[in-house]
Design an enzyme around this catalytic site. Structure first.
Site, PDB file in Angstrom:
ATOM      1  N   GLN A 172      -7.349  -2.683   4.054  1.00 56.61           N
ATOM      2  CA  GLN A 172      -6.645  -1.432   4.349  1.00 56.61           C
ATOM      3  C   GLN A 172      -5.228  -1.556   4.920  1.00 56.61           C
ATOM      4  OE1 GLN A 172      -7.084   2.570   7.105  1.00 56.61           O
ATOM      5  NE2 GLN A 172      -8.860   1.260   6.955  1.00 56.61           N
ATOM      6  N   SER A 173      -5.045  -2.460   5.903  1.00 57.48           N
ATOM      7  CA  SER A 173      -3.760  -2.461   6.612  1.00 57.48           C
ATOM      8  C   SER A 173      -2.579  -2.742   5.680  1.00 57.48           C
ATOM      9  CB  SER A 173      -3.785  -3.480   7.755  1.00 57.48           C
ATOM     10  OG  SER A 173      -3.969  -4.779   7.223  1.00 57.48           O
ATOM     11  N   ASN A 186      -1.755  -9.735   4.079  1.00 57.26           N
ATOM     12  CA  ASN A 186      -2.552  -9.586   5.303  1.00 57.26           C
ATOM     13  C   ASN A 186      -3.804 -10.431   5.211  1.00 57.26           C
ATOM     14  OD1 ASN A 186      -3.614  -7.612   3.400  1.00 57.26           O
ATOM     15  ND2 ASN A 186      -4.878  -6.852   5.071  1.00 57.26           N
ATOM     16  N   GLU A 229     -10.232  -3.230  11.715  1.00 54.36           N
ATOM     17  CA  GLU A 229      -9.807  -1.990  12.393  1.00 54.36           C
ATOM     18  C   GLU A 229     -10.292  -1.844  13.842  1.00 54.36           C
ATOM     19  OE1 GLU A 229      -7.990   0.940  11.362  1.00 54.36           O
ATOM     20  OE2 GLU A 229      -8.355   1.478  13.435  1.00 54.36           O
ATOM     21  N   ASP A 232      -5.563  -0.286  11.258  1.00 58.14           N
ATOM     22  CA  ASP A 232      -5.202  -0.695   9.896  1.00 58.14           C
ATOM     23  C   ASP A 232      -4.012   0.095   9.366  1.00 58.14           C
ATOM     24  OD1 ASP A 232      -6.983  -2.723   9.415  1.00 58.14           O
ATOM     25  OD2 ASP A 232      -8.564  -1.395   8.743  1.00 58.14           O
ATOM     26  N   GLY A 252      -0.572  14.873  27.557  1.00 61.08           N
ATOM     27  CA  GLY A 252       0.729  15.147  28.147  1.00 61.08           C
ATOM     28  C   GLY A 252       0.618  15.895  29.453  1.00 61.08           C
ATOM     29  N   GLY A 253       1.714  16.494  29.873  1.00 59.59           N
ATOM     30  CA  GLY A 253       1.734  17.202  31.137  1.00 59.59           C
ATOM     31  C   GLY A 253       1.208  18.638  31.023  1.00 59.59           C
ATOM     32  N   GLN A 254       0.815  19.058  29.826  1.00 62.91           N
ATOM     33  CA  GLN A 254       0.313  20.427  29.638  1.00 62.91           C
ATOM     34  C   GLN A 254      -1.197  20.340  29.470  1.00 62.91           C
ATOM     35  OE1 GLN A 254       2.498  22.753  29.959  1.00 62.91           O
ATOM     36  NE2 GLN A 254       4.432  21.762  29.474  1.00 62.91           N
TER      37      GLN A 254
HETATM   38  N1  CAO Z   1      -6.592 -16.425  -5.740  1.00 59.26           N
HETATM   39  C1  CAO Z   1      -7.292 -17.359  -5.102  1.00 59.26           C
HETATM   40  N2  CAO Z   1      -7.729 -17.229  -3.836  1.00 59.26           N
HETATM   41  C2  CAO Z   1      -7.432 -16.078  -3.214  1.00 59.26           C
HETATM   42  C3  CAO Z   1      -6.692 -15.051  -3.826  1.00 59.26           C
HETATM   43  C4  CAO Z   1      -6.257 -15.268  -5.147  1.00 59.26           C
HETATM   44  N3  CAO Z   1      -5.566 -14.370  -5.820  1.00 59.26           N
HETATM   45  N4  CAO Z   1      -6.574 -14.044  -2.953  1.00 59.26           N
HETATM   46  C5  CAO Z   1      -7.208 -14.409  -1.837  1.00 59.26           C
HETATM   47  N5  CAO Z   1      -7.724 -15.642  -1.989  1.00 59.26           N
HETATM   48  C6  CAO Z   1      -8.450 -16.415  -0.996  1.00 59.26           C
HETATM   49  C7  CAO Z   1      -7.628 -16.791   0.192  1.00 59.26           C
HETATM   50  O1  CAO Z   1      -6.783 -17.855  -0.120  1.00 59.26           O
HETATM   51  C8  CAO Z   1      -8.690 -17.157   1.200  1.00 59.26           C
HETATM   52  O2  CAO Z   1      -9.117 -18.471   0.977  1.00 59.26           O
HETATM   53  P1  CAO Z   1      -9.173 -19.612   2.133  1.00 59.26           P
HETATM   54  O3  CAO Z   1      -9.982 -19.025   3.253  1.00 59.26           O
HETATM   55  O4  CAO Z   1      -9.848 -20.736   1.453  1.00 59.26           O
HETATM   56  O5  CAO Z   1      -7.818 -19.877   2.576  1.00 59.26           O
HETATM   57  C9  CAO Z   1      -9.835 -16.247   0.811  1.00 59.26           C
HETATM   58  O6  CAO Z   1      -9.469 -15.654  -0.438  1.00 59.26           O
HETATM   59  C10 CAO Z   1     -10.193 -15.145   1.767  1.00 59.26           C
HETATM   60  O7  CAO Z   1      -9.065 -14.569   2.394  1.00 59.26           O
HETATM   61  P2  CAO Z   1      -9.211 -13.944   3.836  1.00 59.26           P
HETATM   62  O8  CAO Z   1      -9.683 -14.997   4.766  1.00 59.26           O
HETATM   63  O9  CAO Z   1      -7.959 -13.257   4.171  1.00 59.26           O
HETATM   64  O10 CAO Z   1     -10.348 -12.847   3.596  1.00 59.26           O
HETATM   65  P3  CAO Z   1     -11.673 -12.549   4.454  1.00 59.26           P
HETATM   66  O11 CAO Z   1     -12.414 -11.565   3.624  1.00 59.26           O
HETATM   67  O12 CAO Z   1     -12.394 -13.752   4.858  1.00 59.26           O
HETATM   68  O13 CAO Z   1     -11.108 -11.841   5.767  1.00 59.26           O
HETATM   69  C11 CAO Z   1      -9.832 -10.176   6.981  1.00 59.26           C
HETATM   70  C12 CAO Z   1     -10.680 -10.511   5.730  1.00 59.26           C
HETATM   71  C13 CAO Z   1      -9.289  -8.784   6.793  1.00 59.26           C
HETATM   72  C14 CAO Z   1     -10.700 -10.238   8.225  1.00 59.26           C
HETATM   73  C15 CAO Z   1      -8.674 -11.189   7.098  1.00 59.26           C
HETATM   74  O14 CAO Z   1      -7.977 -11.209   5.886  1.00 59.26           O
HETATM   75  C16 CAO Z   1      -7.715 -10.897   8.238  1.00 59.26           C
HETATM   76  O15 CAO Z   1      -8.001 -11.135   9.406  1.00 59.26           O
HETATM   77  N6  CAO Z   1      -6.528 -10.399   7.892  1.00 59.26           N
HETATM   78  C17 CAO Z   1      -5.473 -10.113   8.860  1.00 59.26           C
HETATM   79  C18 CAO Z   1      -5.768  -8.893   9.654  1.00 59.26           C
HETATM   80  C19 CAO Z   1      -5.954  -7.679   8.783  1.00 59.26           C
HETATM   81  O16 CAO Z   1      -5.150  -7.314   7.958  1.00 59.26           O
HETATM   82  N7  CAO Z   1      -7.035  -6.986   9.028  1.00 59.26           N
HETATM   83  C20 CAO Z   1      -7.224  -5.662   8.432  1.00 59.26           C
HETATM   84  C21 CAO Z   1      -8.353  -5.633   7.560  1.00 59.26           C
HETATM   85  S1  CAO Z   1      -8.665  -3.990   7.062  1.00 59.26           S
HETATM   86  O17 CAO Z   1      -9.802  -3.461   8.142  1.00 59.26           O
END
Ligand code: CAO
Length: 482
Positions: A72-73, A151, A194, A223, A302-304
């Site tokens: 989402q973010s 992200n 989030e 997000d 706020g103050g209201q």
């Molecule tokens: N081709 C190949 N690999 C890909 C790819 C692509 N096109 N796109 C993503 N990947 C891989 C990444 O390289 C990663 O691999 P490694 O862990 O081996 O490096 C893997 O997919 C997973 O990516 P991720 O760790 O970002 O995803 P996750 O589902 O494990 O975590 C989240 C999700 C949101 C917790 C994490 O991305 C995060 O903390 N992001 C930053 C904060 C953020 O934006 N949070 C908001 C989320 S919305 O509520």
């Protein structure tokens, strides 16, 4: 006249004449500069367009975004940039795509609303970023684009080989914009969603009722709020690049974004050192404050002073409520409205400070009146008297509200696999950059178009890319995503 006097008056006349000459000389100088002063100040800008409003392109026309965002973010940020006219190329993993395509699915086989409502106006290309051929394509995209937005979890981009140093060398103009959960510090390696951000940013500890647990809010301030902050940073970096010619890193931590939105609570934290927070209802109830900002229920920030009050039908309708603010300038109108004209002059009620310890009783009395009216009736009556009130609108009411449809804040779009759906249009309205909301792309819908038309791959090169597996899903991934 004596000789002495005559000498003095001669000298005076001389110095007067000299002074006149200086004034004359001085007044000549600006005249000499006149032609330069006439020059219009342009700041290097083109002449004002003579095209009708809304027909001079979009605000971010020509800006190319390499969108590596998911969930989402990040997608909130890039969707806003796309609404403003940027060309957003969303890179997704072949066969899988953004994980939200399949999350909270309501229509079998179709992209979820979670995905479609955050990825409008974008193009989708599938690339395996860990495949050598995929990396080659990404390198071309990096050279082509202005901004890379991501992200991923901390370190994920580096693990793909796309370090800042690498990207900056390939394209020194590239802006690399990231959302992370936390900034540098003890938690920077953490994955964050989030609600984690709402808790770590000070929102949850200050939301809810004093006697209950901390609460997260429905508005996605962690997000979507951080996505907004990131979009702001990107536009600023694009502007700075006009002067410096170089890109830079833009980092927005979700904790920071939430704290920025909760800054009034940090204000209250500091006020606590100087006495109780008199506008909080616990002050009126005689409950002492601790050493941290407490939860304030529905007290006005706020103050209201304000509260959420029941309206007609509250027994069966969970949203039959109104937010009522006892704004000081309209206190007398409120007293007349609720049948308490004597409060206008009673020293216990007439002045805002005197009312503070009595807010519970005051709002209970106002509620006796609001309960006799629907929330929309209260709205109509109070608005005419300039009393600030707000109906508690359900999402159903918002979805059906004609004025929001008219302004393009709520938009219906058609989608090839899921049919019509509602989305939130651009909340920022600009007469010279009118947003036209388009549906979200299917997974990889624009892969061929981007490879051939944007990156200029020949037919033979395209065939080689296809057979390499860099843009197509291994059978296992396809099956998992289905
Ligand atoms: N081709 C190949 N690999 C890909 C790819 C692509 N096109 N796109 C993503 N990947 C891989 C990444 O390289 C990663 O691999 P490694 O862990 O081996 O490096 C893997 O997919 C997973 O990516 P991720 O760790 O970002 O995803 P996750 O589902 O494990 O975590 C989240 C999700 C949101 C917790 C994490 O991305 C995060 O903390 N992001 C930053 C904060 C953020 O934006 N949070 C908001 C989320 S919305 O509520």
């Amino acid at each position: 006249m004596t000789n002495k006097k005559a000498k003095k008056s001669k000298a005076k006349a001389k110095s007067k004449a000299a002074a006149k000459r200086v004034v004359k000389l001085k007044s000549k100088k600006p005249a000499a500069r006149k032609p330069a002063a006439k020059k219009p100040v342009s700041n290097g800008l083109p002449r004002p367009s003579s095209k009708p409003w809304g027909q001079a392109g979009k605000a971010l026309d020509g800006v190319r975004i390499l969108d590596f965002t998911h969930v989402q973010s990040g997608p909130t940020c890039t969707q806003l940039l796309a609404y403003m006219g940027a060309d957003v190329i969303k890179v997704e993993r072949p066969g899988v795509g953004d994980i939200t395509r399949g999350q909270l699915r309501d229509v079998k086989g179709a992209d979820s609303l979670y995905f479609t409502m955050l990825n409008g106006n974008k193009r989708s290309i599938t690339i395996d970023s860990k495949h050598p051929k995929g990396r080659e394509i990404l390198d071309r995209l990096i050279k082509y684009c202005d901004v890379l937005v991501e992200n991923f979890a901390p370190g994920a981009l580096d693990r793909m080989g796309l370090t800042w140093e690498y990207i900056h060398k390939l394209n020194p103009r590239m802006i690399v914009a990231s959302v992370k959960g936390f900034g540098p510090g003890p938690y920077e390696e953490c994955k964050v969603y989030e609600n984690v951000a709402q808790c770590a940013g000070g929102s949850a500890s200050t939301t809810g009722f004093r006697e209950g647990p901390p609460l997260v809010t429905g508005a996605q301030i962690g997000d979507s709020g951080t996505g907004l902050h990131l979009a702001f940073g990107i536009v600023c970096a694009l502007h700075q690049r006009l002067r410096t010619g170089r890109g830079q890193k833009v980092l927005t931590a979700m904790q920071d974004g939430v704290l920025n939105l909760a800054r009034v609570k940090l204000r209250d934290q500091q006020r606590l050192a100087h006495g109780p927070l008199t506008e909080y209802s616990q002050y009126g109830e005689g409950i002492p404050f601790g050493d941290a900002v407490p939860r304030a229920g529905n007290d006005s920030g706020g103050g209201q002073p304000g509260r959420i009050l029941k309206c007609k039908g509250w027994e069966t309708d969970p949203d039959a409520y109104i937010y009522f603010i006892t704004q000081a300038p309209v206190w007398e109108a409120i007293c007349d409205l609720i049948g308490k004209p004597e409060w206008k002059t009673d020293p216990d009620y007439a002045k805002p400070f005197a009312r503070l310890p009595r807010l519970k009783q005051i709002f209970t009395t106002i509620e006796q009146w609001t309960m006799t009216k629907t929330k929309f009736e209260v709205m109509d009556i109070c608005n005419k008297l300039d009393i600030p009130v707000g109906p508690i609108l359900s999402m159903k009411e918002i979805a059906e509200e004609p004025s929001l449809r008219k302004t393009g804040t709520v938009v219906e779009v058609d989608h090839p696999t899921r049919g019509k759906y509602l989305t939130v249009g651009n909340p920022v309205k600009m007469p010279d950059s009118v947003t036209e909301v388009k549906r979200s792309p299917l997974l990889g819908e624009h892969t061929v178009e981007i490879l051939s038309k944007v990156l200029g791959y020949s037919a033979a090169e395209m065939a080689a890319i296809k057979s390499s597996g860099a843009i197509t899903a291994p059978e296992k991934a396809k099956a998992e995503a289905a």
